[in-house]
Structure formats: structure tokens, C-alpha cells
Design a protein around this motif. Sequence first.
Motif, PDB file in Angstrom:
ATOM      1  N   LYS A  51       1.214  -1.459   0.177  1.00  0.00           N
ATOM      2  CA  LYS A  51       0.057  -0.026  -0.414  1.00  0.00           C
ATOM      3  C   LYS A  51       1.459   1.521   0.062  1.00  0.00           C
ATOM      4  O   LYS A  51       0.278   2.437  -0.349  1.00  0.00           O
ATOM      5  CB  LYS A  51      -1.230   0.049   1.155  1.00  0.00           C
ATOM      6  N   TYR A  52       1.934   1.415   0.586  1.00  0.00           N
ATOM      7  CA  TYR A  52       2.703   2.351   0.377  1.00  0.00           C
ATOM      8  C   TYR A  52       4.809   1.945   0.309  1.00  0.00           C
ATOM      9  O   TYR A  52       4.952   1.359   0.853  1.00  0.00           O
ATOM     10  CB  TYR A  52       2.751   3.092   2.595  1.00  0.00           C
ATOM     11  N   ASN A  53       5.098   2.822  -0.211  1.00  0.00           N
ATOM     12  CA  ASN A  53       6.479   2.811  -0.437  1.00  0.00           C
ATOM     13  C   ASN A  53       7.479   4.122  -0.337  1.00  0.00           C
ATOM     14  O   ASN A  53       7.826   4.998  -0.740  1.00  0.00           O
ATOM     15  CB  ASN A  53       6.796   2.185  -1.651  1.00  0.00           C
ATOM     16  N   MET A  54       8.188   3.787   0.818  1.00  0.00           N
ATOM     17  CA  MET A  54       8.584   4.964   1.783  1.00  0.00           C
ATOM     18  C   MET A  54      10.105   4.207   1.763  1.00  0.00           C
ATOM     19  O   MET A  54      10.431   2.966   1.810  1.00  0.00           O
ATOM     20  CB  MET A  54       8.041   5.252   3.110  1.00  0.00           C
ATOM     21  N   THR A  55      10.733   5.739   2.315  1.00  0.00           N
ATOM     22  CA  THR A  55      11.809   4.885   2.792  1.00  0.00           C
ATOM     23  C   THR A  55      11.570   4.681   4.241  1.00  0.00           C
ATOM     24  O   THR A  55      11.321   4.926   5.220  1.00  0.00           O
ATOM     25  CB  THR A  55      13.236   5.733   2.550  1.00  0.00           C
ATOM     26  N   THR A  56      13.035   3.616   4.949  1.00  0.00           N
ATOM     27  CA  THR A  56      12.593   3.613   6.490  1.00  0.00           C
ATOM     28  C   THR A  56      12.717   4.972   6.925  1.00  0.00           C
ATOM     29  O   THR A  56      11.986   5.024   8.294  1.00  0.00           O
ATOM     30  CB  THR A  56      14.270   2.923   6.732  1.00  0.00           C
ATOM     31  N   GLU A  57      13.455   5.811   6.283  1.00  0.00           N
ATOM     32  CA  GLU A  57      13.466   6.897   7.390  1.00  0.00           C
ATOM     33  C   GLU A  57      11.865   8.005   7.328  1.00  0.00           C
ATOM     34  O   GLU A  57      11.888   8.972   8.102  1.00  0.00           O
ATOM     35  CB  GLU A  57      15.005   8.009   6.749  1.00  0.00           C
ATOM     36  N   GLU A  58      11.536   7.890   6.050  1.00  0.00           N
ATOM     37  CA  GLU A  58      10.374   8.247   5.981  1.00  0.00           C
ATOM     38  C   GLU A  58       9.107   7.757   7.149  1.00  0.00           C
ATOM     39  O   GLU A  58       8.779   8.517   7.578  1.00  0.00           O
ATOM     40  CB  GLU A  58       9.754   8.055   4.341  1.00  0.00           C
ATOM     41  N   ASN A  59       9.918   6.261   6.727  1.00  0.00           N
ATOM     42  CA  ASN A  59       8.391   5.727   7.875  1.00  0.00           C
ATOM     43  C   ASN A  59       8.685   5.810   8.462  1.00  0.00           C
ATOM     44  O   ASN A  59       8.373   5.871  10.198  1.00  0.00           O
ATOM     45  CB  ASN A  59       8.516   4.149   7.651  1.00  0.00           C
ATOM     46  N   ILE A  60      10.096   5.490   9.792  1.00  0.00           N
ATOM     47  CA  ILE A  60      10.340   6.338  11.138  1.00  0.00           C
ATOM     48  C   ILE A  60       9.541   7.694  11.762  1.00  0.00           C
ATOM     49  O   ILE A  60       9.147   7.304  12.501  1.00  0.00           O
ATOM     50  CB  ILE A  60      11.802   6.485  11.039  1.00  0.00           C
ATOM     51  N   SER A  61      10.146   8.529  10.493  1.00  0.00           N
ATOM     52  CA  SER A  61       9.696   9.827  10.387  1.00  0.00           C
ATOM     53  C   SER A  61       8.050   9.935  10.703  1.00  0.00           C
ATOM     54  O   SER A  61       7.307  10.293  11.838  1.00  0.00           O
ATOM     55  CB  SER A  61       9.728  10.954   9.695  1.00  0.00           C
ATOM     56  N   LEU A  62       7.228   9.753   9.898  1.00  0.00           N
ATOM     57  CA  LEU A  62       6.175   9.151   9.611  1.00  0.00           C
ATOM     58  C   LEU A  62       4.902   8.596  11.505  1.00  0.00           C
ATOM     59  O   LEU A  62       4.903   9.326  12.326  1.00  0.00           O
ATOM     60  CB  LEU A  62       5.461   8.478   9.361  1.00  0.00           C
ATOM     61  N   ALA A  63       6.236   7.723  11.871  1.00  0.00           N
ATOM     62  CA  ALA A  63       6.292   6.829  13.070  1.00  0.00           C
ATOM     63  C   ALA A  63       6.121   8.010  14.167  1.00  0.00           C
ATOM     64  O   ALA A  63       5.434   7.419  15.440  1.00  0.00           O
ATOM     65  CB  ALA A  63       6.405   5.705  13.688  1.00  0.00           C
ATOM     66  N   LYS A  64       7.022   8.966  14.015  1.00  0.00           N
ATOM     67  CA  LYS A  64       7.444   9.581  15.361  1.00  0.00           C
ATOM     68  C   LYS A  64       6.615  10.198  15.494  1.00  0.00           C
ATOM     69  O   LYS A  64       5.735  10.876  16.783  1.00  0.00           O
ATOM     70  CB  LYS A  64       8.689  10.252  15.795  1.00  0.00           C
ATOM     71  N   ARG A  65       5.799  11.161  14.511  1.00  0.00           N
ATOM     72  CA  ARG A  65       4.563  12.301  13.954  1.00  0.00           C
ATOM     73  C   ARG A  65       3.513  12.128  14.361  1.00  0.00           C
ATOM     74  O   ARG A  65       2.952  12.706  15.253  1.00  0.00           O
ATOM     75  CB  ARG A  65       5.367  12.774  12.693  1.00  0.00           C
ATOM     76  N   ASN A  66       3.538  10.552  15.077  1.00  0.00           N
ATOM     77  CA  ASN A  66       2.253  10.149  15.146  1.00  0.00           C
ATOM     78  C   ASN A  66       2.027   9.058  16.322  1.00  0.00           C
ATOM     79  O   ASN A  66       1.248   8.032  16.316  1.00  0.00           O
ATOM     80  CB  ASN A  66       1.421   9.768  14.029  1.00  0.00           C
ATOM     81  N   LEU A  67       3.336   8.790  17.316  1.00  0.00           N
ATOM     82  CA  LEU A  67       3.567   8.061  18.313  1.00  0.00           C
ATOM     83  C   LEU A  67       2.660   7.878  19.093  1.00  0.00           C
ATOM     84  O   LEU A  67       1.766   6.586  19.611  1.00  0.00           O
ATOM     85  CB  LEU A  67       4.997   8.291  18.645  1.00  0.00           C
ATOM     86  N   VAL A  68       2.271   8.999  19.478  1.00  0.00           N
ATOM     87  CA  VAL A  68       0.953   8.888  20.751  1.00  0.00           C
ATOM     88  C   VAL A  68      -0.467   8.246  20.235  1.00  0.00           C
ATOM     89  O   VAL A  68      -0.432   7.438  20.774  1.00  0.00           O
ATOM     90  CB  VAL A  68       0.931  10.369  21.069  1.00  0.00           C
TER      91      VAL A  68
END
Length: 266
Positions: A51-68
Motif C-alpha cells: 500500500k505504501y512505498n517509503m524509505t525507512t527514514e520516511e517511515n520512522i518520521s511518520l511513526a514519530k510524528r504519530n506516535l501518541v
Amino acid sequence: MITKSKMSPASIGGGVHLLFSVAVQSATETLNDDRALPLIETIGEIIMQRKYNMTTEENISLAKRNLVDYIWKSANLEGIGVTYPDTQAICNGMSVSGYSIDEINSVNDLKHAWQFLLENIREPLNLQYIQKTHMLLGKFTVINAGTLRRFDVNIGGTEWKPEIPDEQRICGDIQMIIDADADRQDTALDMMLYLMRSQIFYDGNKRLAMLIGNKIMIENGMGIISVKQKYIQDFYKLLIDFYETNDPAYIKRFVYDNCIDGLNFA
């Protein structure tokens, strides 16, 4: 009506099937009296494209942004009725009222486990990694966190019971899932479902399984598995069915359709 095709039991140590297929005569499977789950409109093996094709860094950034948000949803999935604002307050070290110490500790443990995961996303996945994650996930809330279960457990909603885990078999199962000739998205879902069904720890197995599934998802830039509140009831119905049948087809498709969050940056 949907009929599931018969397949050879390519299951791993009582865990999930690596391959699955369904034959569909209509496009829905009724989950309760007023809702239906869309499945697939063709006959044959279910093919789930990324469904999604991100780099690892992009996916980490997404996770941190929505972590709560992910911590809040994980807590709710386990029956911890914390609100999103209170989850945010707890994660920020603020005091909140109306919750037990265990509930507050569960949220903090989830935060620490997520932090470990994101800081060690490229570390090899093995039983030791899983045990370390569980130690953080259950530090203040799970008896013998990180230690393999040594006695039988009951699971709510079913009479089915998982086997007492054997360390050597579990190590082999984990490696077999990782080495399987499958897309990493399939690997993530297979690993998550295997750990949920195997119940290798005394408690916190669903939280742990979803975290480990997300380790594979994020490392490969494929998004994040997260169950929204409106899907919790349906998810549990399908999870119980999976426990009892060892057939992951329906819950795997449900998670793919409804429980993967992400962005396509390009």
C-alpha cells in the motif's frame, strides 16, 4: 457466501499459514447483523500489493510524528480505556487522574517499547530482539516480562489454548517466517499473527506482536499497522476465528484493508 479453499497446512509450529487463498462467490463476509466485510472479487490466491512505498527514514518520521496515536490505539486494543488527550499527557510525563497505576504504566511501557523499536529498527529480528522488546513493553505491568511462558493460559472468547512455547521451535518458526519467499508486507503480517496466536509470553502478546510486525513494516517503508477504535470489535471476532482455525486469510485481509497507515511521499 464465501467458501475457503482447502490448502495444505503450510503452517509454522502451530502458527500462521505462509500461503492462503479464498474462493469468493460474493464480495462480503458478514461479521454481525448490520455490517459486512468486503474481501476480494476474484477467485484464487489473494495478492496484496504494497500500500505504501517509503524509505525507512520516511517511515520512522511518520511513526514519530504519530506516535501518541499509535500508543493510544494499542492501549485501547488491549482494553485500556485511556483517551487520546490523556495518552498524550502521560507520554509527556504529566499527571492524569481517573486511571489506575497499571493503566498509566501500560501507556508508558508502550512508549518505551516504541522508542526502542525505532532506535533499533535495523537490528536483526530474532527471539532475543523480541524478548528485549517485551521486557520494555511489560516492565511494570507484565509478570516475568521477556520470559517465555511456562504454563497454560486461557484466552477470552474461546476454549482454544495455545501450546506451551518451546524456545528452539519458536526460534525456528521466526527464522522460517523471515526466510520465506514472500513480500516483506506478508512477512510482517505473518509474524504478527504468529506471535499473537503462539502467546509466547504471559501477557501483552497482542501489543508485542503488533510492535514486531511494525518493526518489519517500518524497516521496509511499508507503513504502520494500527487498529482504529471502530474496527476493534471486528478485529477481535476475526482474531478468535484465527485462533480456533489457524486460517489467517480473513484477518490478514482485514488488516490489509483497514489497519495499515502510511503515506506515499513521491
